[in-house]
Design an enzyme around this catalytic site. Structure first.
Site, PDB file in Angstrom:
ATOM      1  CB  ALA A  10      -0.932  -0.001   1.213  1.00 11.75           C
ATOM      2  CB  CYS A  11       4.076   1.985   1.360  1.00 14.57           C
ATOM      3  SG  CYS A  11       5.418   3.167   1.492  1.00 14.57           S
TER       4      CYS A  11
END
Length: 140
Positions: A10-11
């Site tokens: 998600a980063c």
């Protein structure tokens, strides 16, 4: 080359770092650390090998950092490690381990310091920043 990345898909920084490793022709061992956190010993070793303090390895943004009172300067390293292991999202990311060293790859191009210079060509980060030229050489 054996490479391990403690990754959070998600980063954006973590995704860029993973892509740079692959651009060097390496398929790393990917550990999604939020689901599979390192042991206390592994985490302490990563932090030390990267030349960081425990507090420098603690992630504040988009975590329960404030709610847990982790900004308190009187907290010990053991207390910070306990919080990181209880809620792995508090571990800053991505940590990368190679035979050439360990880095917290923030910004993502720090990973280049511990990879061989075998890049397959140009690399542009998700935000459009060019990191490697067409010959795989670092820009800037």
């Amino acid at each position: 080359m054996n490479v391990i990345i403690y990754h959070n898909p998600a980063c954006g920084t973590s995704r860029n770092t993973l892509a740079m490793i692959r651009n060097a022709g390496i398929e790393p061992t990917v550990i999604e650390y939020v689901n599979t956190p390192p042991s206390r010993t592994e985490l302490m070793k990563m932090i030390a090998d990267a030349g960081l303090t425990v507090r420098q390895a603690l992630r504040e943004k988009d975590t329960p950092y404030v709610e847990l009172g982790l900004g308190n300067p009187d907290l010990s390293d053991d207390q910070l490690l306990d919080a990181m292991l209880a809620q792995p999202i508090l571990i800053n990311r991505p940590f990368v381990i190679t035979p050439l060293g360990t880095r917290l790859s923030r910004p993502s191009e720090l990973v280049l310091e511990i990879l061989p210079e075998t890049h397959k060509g140009a690399f542009t980060k998700e935000d459009g920043e060019k990191v490697l030229d067409a010959e795989g050489k670092r820009i800037g």
